[in-house]
Motif scaffolding. Structure first.
Motif, mmCIF file in Angstrom:
data_model
loop_
_atom_site.group_PDB
_atom_site.id
_atom_site.type_symbol
_atom_site.label_atom_id
_atom_site.label_comp_id
_atom_site.label_asym_id
_atom_site.label_seq_id
_atom_site.Cartn_x
_atom_site.Cartn_y
_atom_site.Cartn_z
ATOM 1 N N GLY A 192 -3.818 8.961 -5.585
ATOM 2 C CA GLY A 192 -2.484 8.374 -5.610
ATOM 3 C C GLY A 192 -2.346 7.202 -6.542
ATOM 4 O O GLY A 192 -1.266 6.609 -6.628
ATOM 5 N N VAL A 193 -3.427 6.850 -7.251
ATOM 6 C CA VAL A 193 -3.398 5.729 -8.195
ATOM 7 C C VAL A 193 -3.750 6.236 -9.589
ATOM 8 O O VAL A 193 -4.717 6.983 -9.754
ATOM 9 C CB VAL A 193 -4.390 4.622 -7.783
ATOM 10 C CG1 VAL A 193 -4.409 3.500 -8.833
ATOM 11 C CG2 VAL A 193 -4.030 4.051 -6.424
ATOM 12 N N ALA B 103 -1.502 2.777 -4.087
ATOM 13 C CA ALA B 103 -1.428 4.220 -3.826
ATOM 14 C C ALA B 103 -0.203 4.578 -2.996
ATOM 15 O O ALA B 103 0.380 5.658 -3.159
ATOM 16 C CB ALA B 103 -2.698 4.680 -3.120
ATOM 17 N N GLU B 104 0.202 3.663 -2.105
ATOM 18 C CA GLU B 104 1.366 3.922 -1.262
ATOM 19 C C GLU B 104 2.681 3.525 -1.930
ATOM 20 O O GLU B 104 3.743 3.600 -1.313
ATOM 21 C CB GLU B 104 1.214 3.192 0.072
ATOM 22 C CG GLU B 104 0.043 3.681 0.914
ATOM 23 C CD GLU B 104 0.174 5.143 1.319
ATOM 24 O OE1 GLU B 104 1.322 5.647 1.405
ATOM 25 O OE2 GLU B 104 -0.871 5.796 1.554
ATOM 26 N N GLY B 105 2.609 3.068 -3.177
ATOM 27 C CA GLY B 105 3.823 2.799 -3.935
ATOM 28 C C GLY B 105 4.415 1.423 -3.774
ATOM 29 O O GLY B 105 5.584 1.204 -4.112
ATOM 30 N N PHE B 106 3.613 0.442 -3.298
ATOM 31 C CA PHE B 106 4.169 -0.874 -3.023
ATOM 32 C C PHE B 106 4.133 -1.830 -4.207
ATOM 33 O O PHE B 106 4.602 -2.965 -4.088
ATOM 34 C CB PHE B 106 3.440 -1.507 -1.839
ATOM 35 C CG PHE B 106 3.744 -0.834 -0.533
ATOM 36 C CD1 PHE B 106 4.995 -0.954 0.052
ATOM 37 C CD2 PHE B 106 2.792 -0.049 0.097
ATOM 38 C CE1 PHE B 106 5.282 -0.325 1.248
ATOM 39 C CE2 PHE B 106 3.070 0.587 1.294
ATOM 40 C CZ PHE B 106 4.324 0.450 1.876
ATOM 41 N N PRO C 251 1.090 3.312 -9.020
ATOM 42 C CA PRO C 251 1.214 4.532 -8.208
ATOM 43 C C PRO C 251 1.349 5.759 -9.092
ATOM 44 O O PRO C 251 2.033 5.730 -10.128
ATOM 45 C CB PRO C 251 2.488 4.284 -7.397
ATOM 46 C CG PRO C 251 2.671 2.798 -7.392
ATOM 47 C CD PRO C 251 2.147 2.323 -8.711
ATOM 48 N N ALA D 1 -5.113 0.409 -2.167
ATOM 49 C CA ALA D 1 -4.462 1.217 -1.140
ATOM 50 C C ALA D 1 -2.956 0.965 -1.131
ATOM 51 O O ALA D 1 -2.153 1.898 -0.969
ATOM 52 C CB ALA D 1 -5.060 0.921 0.233
ATOM 53 N N LEU D 2 -2.549 -0.295 -1.327
ATOM 54 C CA LEU D 2 -1.128 -0.617 -1.400
ATOM 55 C C LEU D 2 -0.495 0.000 -2.652
ATOM 56 O O LEU D 2 0.643 0.479 -2.614
ATOM 57 C CB LEU D 2 -0.932 -2.127 -1.391
ATOM 58 C CG LEU D 2 -1.178 -2.810 -0.044
ATOM 59 C CD1 LEU D 2 -1.279 -4.328 -0.226
ATOM 60 C CD2 LEU D 2 -0.070 -2.467 0.951
ATOM 61 N N HIS E 276 4.837 6.672 -10.066
ATOM 62 C CA HIS E 276 5.668 5.661 -10.744
ATOM 63 C C HIS E 276 6.138 6.203 -12.093
ATOM 64 O O HIS E 276 5.392 6.910 -12.788
ATOM 65 C CB HIS E 276 4.837 4.394 -10.946
ATOM 66 C CG HIS E 276 5.641 3.186 -11.285
ATOM 67 N ND1 HIS E 276 6.190 2.985 -12.538
ATOM 68 C CD2 HIS E 276 6.006 2.092 -10.538
ATOM 69 C CE1 HIS E 276 6.826 1.828 -12.554
ATOM 70 N NE2 HIS E 276 6.733 1.276 -11.355
ATOM 71 N N HIS F 49 2.989 -8.553 -2.447
ATOM 72 C CA HIS F 49 1.865 -8.607 -1.511
ATOM 73 C C HIS F 49 0.780 -9.493 -2.106
ATOM 74 O O HIS F 49 0.431 -9.347 -3.288
ATOM 75 C CB HIS F 49 1.289 -7.214 -1.231
ATOM 76 C CG HIS F 49 2.244 -6.309 -0.517
ATOM 77 N ND1 HIS F 49 2.540 -6.451 0.819
ATOM 78 C CD2 HIS F 49 2.998 -5.276 -0.971
ATOM 79 C CE1 HIS F 49 3.428 -5.523 1.163
ATOM 80 N NE2 HIS F 49 3.719 -4.807 0.106
#
Length: 308
Positions: A260-261, A241-244, A181, A238-239, A184, A228
């Motif tokens: 976002g990545v 990018a959302e910070g997961f 992310p 996509a995950l 991060h 995940h």
């Protein structure tokens, strides 16, 4: 009874089994029952006078006699299909190339290569299919794809041990990269030290048919925390990018990451190189396939340019 007595149906069924790797999968594609597929294979084995398949818990493998029959089956079916097109008044398709590719190659590399080839040689038609490495190798052997894009990791073994060995062209060799992310703490620099990857959360998936995880940095000296499990590359990113969590990507995907990545190299530890290979049967390469091979090479170099 000899191989000359084998039916065309049996040859088609055998080719499908060789490509799919199991009688069940071949039956599903052909619309047959598994027992009908088994009967066709048994008839072909009687005609050949030798076993053509070895049964294993994970599927079937061709015997040496099976490889001989497969080569002949591919040639016979292709000739019959060409004759049927000619009788129907349909033009042959000498400028059609069948390409197989691994999942992440479809995000950027394959579309870019096909677009370039379409501009430079519009008469060449390319039909494609996505698949795992074992499935693509079987398709090459069965003659249902002409070229196959494969990803290879150290120690860079051949994709199979069958004879004759497949002709392999290395399109690129680039380091594996880390996607994290943008917000991060590790994303602030121009690289990440491998020791700082301990304790991170990962987005990963098992490699098809293997225990090795795709998405976790190789060689971590701890049991990774997988938050995940995702096979789709775009969903993984996509995950991220959302910070997961974090994941790994080949260099060819670096230009396709969403906002976002951040994509960074990892410092320390052994070099984690990845090769992009183009596999085909040995022998002369038809001009349309050679043109596609060159287009894929150019796109691979472009999309795998050193990041940063």
């Amino acid at each position: 009874m000899t191989l000359a007595d084998a039916s065309l149906t049996a040859l088609r069924v055998f080719r499908e089994v060789a490509e799919r790797g199991t009688l069940t999968a071949a039956a599903a594609v052909l619309g047959y029952t598994q027992s009908a597929v088994s009967r066709q294979i048994a008839a072909l084995e009687r005609a050949a006078g030798a076993p053509l398949l070895e049964r294993h818990p994970s599927g079937v493998r061709l015997t040496p006699a099976g490889h001989v029959v497969l080569r002949r089956a591919v040639a016979v079916v292709a000739e019959v299909d060409a004759g049927a097109r000619e009788l129907a008044g349909m033009p042959d398709r000498p400028a059609t190339v069948r390409l197989g590719w691994f999942a992440s190659a479809g995000a950027l590399l394959v579309p870019r290569a096909l677009a370039a080839l379409s501009r430079s040689h519009p008469a060449v038609t390319v039909v494609t299919r996505e698949g795992s490495t074992p499935a693509l190798v079987r398709a090459v052997r069965a003659g249902t794809v002409d070229l196959a894009l494969l990803a290879s990791a150290p120690p860079f073994r051949p994709p199979d041990s069958e004879a004759p060995a497949l002709a392999l062209r290395t399109l690129t060799e680039r380091p594996l990269l880390l996607a994290l992310p943008a917000g991060h703490p590790l994303a602030r620099g121009e690289g990440v030290d491998i020791v700082d990857l301990r304790g991170q959360r990962w987005i990963a998936a098992p490699r098809a048919g293997e225990d090795q995880l795709m998405g976790v940095w190789p060689g971590l000296d701890e049991r990774p925390e997988i938050v995940h499990t995702v096979r789709d590359w775009l969903a993984k990113l996509a995950l991220v990018a959302e910070g997961f969590g974090l994941t790994t990507i080949p260099a060819s995907l670096a230009g396709a990451v969403p906002p976002g990545v951040r994509v960074l190299p990892v410092r320390g530890g052994p070099q984690e190189q990845r090769r992009l290979l183009l596999a085909r049967l040995p022998g002369p390469l038809a001009e349309p396939a050679a043109l596609l091979s060159d287009a894929l090479r150019a796109a691979a170099v472009e999309t795998s340019a050193p990041f940063g």
